[in-house]
Design an enzyme around this catalytic site. Sequence first.
Site, PDB file in Angstrom:
ATOM      1  N   ARG A  52      59.212 -30.920 -35.574  1.00 21.09           N
ATOM      2  CA  ARG A  52      60.356 -31.153 -36.460  1.00 21.09           C
ATOM      3  C   ARG A  52      60.384 -32.624 -36.840  1.00 21.09           C
ATOM      4  NH1 ARG A  52      64.142 -27.278 -33.855  1.00 21.09           N
ATOM      5  NH2 ARG A  52      62.812 -26.115 -32.421  1.00 21.09           N
ATOM      6  N   GLY A  55      66.177 -31.525 -27.902  1.00 21.93           N
ATOM      7  CA  GLY A  55      65.145 -30.773 -27.166  1.00 21.93           C
ATOM      8  C   GLY A  55      65.484 -29.300 -27.048  1.00 21.93           C
ATOM      9  N   ASP A  83      66.575 -32.048 -36.943  1.00 24.79           N
ATOM     10  CA  ASP A  83      65.915 -31.250 -35.895  1.00 24.79           C
ATOM     11  C   ASP A  83      65.679 -29.818 -36.361  1.00 24.79           C
ATOM     12  OD1 ASP A  83      68.861 -31.610 -35.598  1.00 24.79           O
ATOM     13  OD2 ASP A  83      68.654 -29.888 -34.269  1.00 24.79           O
ATOM     14  N   LYS A 125      63.413 -17.615 -27.354  1.00 28.59           N
ATOM     15  CA  LYS A 125      64.702 -18.256 -27.621  1.00 28.59           C
ATOM     16  C   LYS A 125      65.774 -17.461 -26.887  1.00 28.59           C
ATOM     17  CE  LYS A 125      67.499 -19.863 -31.490  1.00 28.59           C
ATOM     18  NZ  LYS A 125      67.577 -19.930 -32.951  1.00 28.59           N
ATOM     19  N   GLY A 127      71.898 -21.833 -22.294  1.00 29.88           N
ATOM     20  CA  GLY A 127      70.491 -21.531 -22.574  1.00 29.88           C
ATOM     21  C   GLY A 127      70.229 -20.114 -23.033  1.00 29.88           C
ATOM     22  N   ARG A 144      59.935 -16.024 -31.035  1.00 29.63           N
ATOM     23  CA  ARG A 144      59.778 -16.644 -32.357  1.00 29.63           C
ATOM     24  C   ARG A 144      58.332 -17.077 -32.581  1.00 29.63           C
ATOM     25  NH1 ARG A 144      64.228 -20.829 -33.990  1.00 29.63           N
ATOM     26  NH2 ARG A 144      63.238 -22.271 -32.559  1.00 29.63           N
TER      27      ARG A 144
HETATM   28  P1  AMP Z   1      70.664 -25.544 -32.971  1.00 32.79           P
HETATM   29  O1  AMP Z   1      72.091 -25.420 -33.324  1.00 32.79           O
HETATM   30  O2  AMP Z   1      70.024 -24.235 -32.642  1.00 32.79           O
HETATM   31  O3  AMP Z   1      69.858 -26.298 -33.968  1.00 32.79           O
HETATM   32  O4  AMP Z   1      70.627 -26.345 -31.603  1.00 32.79           O
HETATM   33  C1  AMP Z   1      70.920 -27.714 -31.491  1.00 32.79           C
HETATM   34  C2  AMP Z   1      70.640 -28.149 -30.084  1.00 32.79           C
HETATM   35  O5  AMP Z   1      71.524 -27.497 -29.167  1.00 32.79           O
HETATM   36  C3  AMP Z   1      69.243 -27.848 -29.589  1.00 32.79           C
HETATM   37  O6  AMP Z   1      68.852 -28.877 -28.725  1.00 32.79           O
HETATM   38  C4  AMP Z   1      69.443 -26.544 -28.857  1.00 32.79           C
HETATM   39  O7  AMP Z   1      68.424 -26.308 -27.908  1.00 32.79           O
HETATM   40  C5  AMP Z   1      70.788 -26.766 -28.210  1.00 32.79           C
HETATM   41  N1  AMP Z   1      71.481 -25.505 -27.918  1.00 32.79           N
HETATM   42  C6  AMP Z   1      72.050 -24.665 -28.795  1.00 32.79           C
HETATM   43  N2  AMP Z   1      72.605 -23.609 -28.180  1.00 32.79           N
HETATM   44  C7  AMP Z   1      72.388 -23.764 -26.862  1.00 32.79           C
HETATM   45  C8  AMP Z   1      72.730 -23.007 -25.688  1.00 32.79           C
HETATM   46  N3  AMP Z   1      73.397 -21.851 -25.757  1.00 32.79           N
HETATM   47  N4  AMP Z   1      72.339 -23.512 -24.499  1.00 32.79           N
HETATM   48  C9  AMP Z   1      71.668 -24.660 -24.410  1.00 32.79           C
HETATM   49  N5  AMP Z   1      71.326 -25.413 -25.463  1.00 32.79           N
HETATM   50  C10 AMP Z   1      71.682 -24.983 -26.681  1.00 32.79           C
HETATM   51 MG    MG Z   2      67.905 -25.899 -34.175  1.00 30.40          MG
END
Ligand code: AMP
Ligand code: MG
Length: 493
Positions: free
Chosen positions: A182, A89, A251, A112, A125, A175
């Site tokens: 996805r 998510g 994802d 983002k 986040g 974005r």
């Molecule tokens: P990604 O590596 O961007 O594909 O992210 C994989 C998952 O990790 C997704 O659910 C993102 O929302 C979550 N995520 C990545 N970085 C963060 C962050 N700094 N804080 C919270 N969730 C994150």
């Molecule tokens: Mg991602």
Amino acid sequence: MMDTLIQFDNTYARELEGMYVPWQPTPVPSPKLLRLNTDLGIQLGLPIEILNGPAGSAFLSGNETLVGATPIAQVYAGHQFGHFAPRLGDGRALLLGEVVDKDGLRRDLALKGSGPTPFSRGGDGKAAVGPVLREYLIGEFMHAMGIPTTRALAAVWTGESVFRERPLPGAVLTRVAASHLRIGTVEFFAAREEPHQVQRLVDYAIRRHDPQLADHPHRYQEWFRAVADRQASLVAHWMLVGFIHGVMNTDNTTISGETIDYGPCAFMEAYDPHAVFSSIDTQGRYAYHNQPHIIRWNLARLAGAIAPVMTNGSRESKVAPFLEILETFPARYYDYWLAGIRKKLGLATTEEGDDVLANEWLALLHARGADYTLAWRYLVDAAEGNDRPLQAVFREPSALAMWLRQWRMRLDRESLKTEARAAAMRRVNPLYIPRNHRVEEALAAATDNTDLAPFERLLKAVTRPFDEDPELDAYATPAPAEVTACYQTFCGT
Ligand code: AMP
Ligand code: MG
């Protein structure tokens, strides 16, 4: 709440209740616009002047919610490096809503780095300015290349630090995407054995991306075919431009066929099919040459998620059409790739044996460690009769001479004039790509000195990738081999 600056029409929030959590961005101390993508804003019909001012920064940082926006965190699952994660998510993103652009195309607007959500799983986040600018740069390059991609509308400084290995300036990216659906979104509901939800979601995806299939008697399998087809075309584009996505988890695989998630991506310099740059991809799962296999694997996960719930009849009869699509996928991919590589080679017609010619060229690049981008670009000069630049990127040109003879014999069997051929080749073989060392240089200047000049220069080069500009010479040059040998990318959070 701010006035109606943007005309939202939020179908996802309206039609897919239960598939997201309404959520608000976390306010940031002092938002300041870092970059606005004016062309994209105009295309979306947005009020550019306002976005450029303080009200714009307030909106683009998430500090103010516009009237009509319905910020939500979308739920999804995903296979990450082959392992299923049942609940991912939006952990650092929020979908603000949808706008219909000047061509009638519906686009998601999402933040983002806008703070934690119920899906953050311990993450903060937030986003650091480096990864935000990487996504901006590479998305714009992909777009300039005609490669489907999510794009950045804006980047905003937040005025606060985010903590990674060290404190880094924080930023928020806006974005724009055809949608944020996805493969992992479908997998989420399939894994929970909620066929009704899978069906709702896929029907929504069909309305949004493939409306011509809505009344098709076999709409789910035809939809799957369409998704697979878009991905075959997309990954062929990646391969042709030397792009290594780096984290092709399900994802990060869109239903729309757009490239998404520019975390650990990189571009090939010296041609090497095994190239992999991501620090976490220790097995080379997402190496350059594996990408067409991986996308098929990801599509098989999508088939697995929808096949059992979508059709009546025996198990075999349900699965058979999906298997057929997966079995013919490699040929479909290869057709896209071959069509693209013919253009890069300057061929306007098709002949049996063109793939052999192309593969021998690639083998030669590999054997000689030639820079992928420059070799193609200098092939254009060779088409005009000047072999010298090309010879210079090959350390030992005798094998090159043999291949060039073959290529010229093939060109001679076409009636295309040299000038027209060279012009066509220059439109598909870029001179400027976001070379890894230049991307790092731009990100470091922004991060360490709030200096955006290198970012702006690089952005200028890669958004006009085919147009030679003597002032941008430095952006055409490969990194020293030692730099590339040690280059590693990290999942940009
Ligand atoms: P990604 O590596 O961007 O594909 O992210 C994989 C998952 O990790 C997704 O659910 C993102 O929302 C979550 N995520 C990545 N970085 C963060 C962050 N700094 N804080 C919270 N969730 C994150
Ligand atoms: Mg991602």
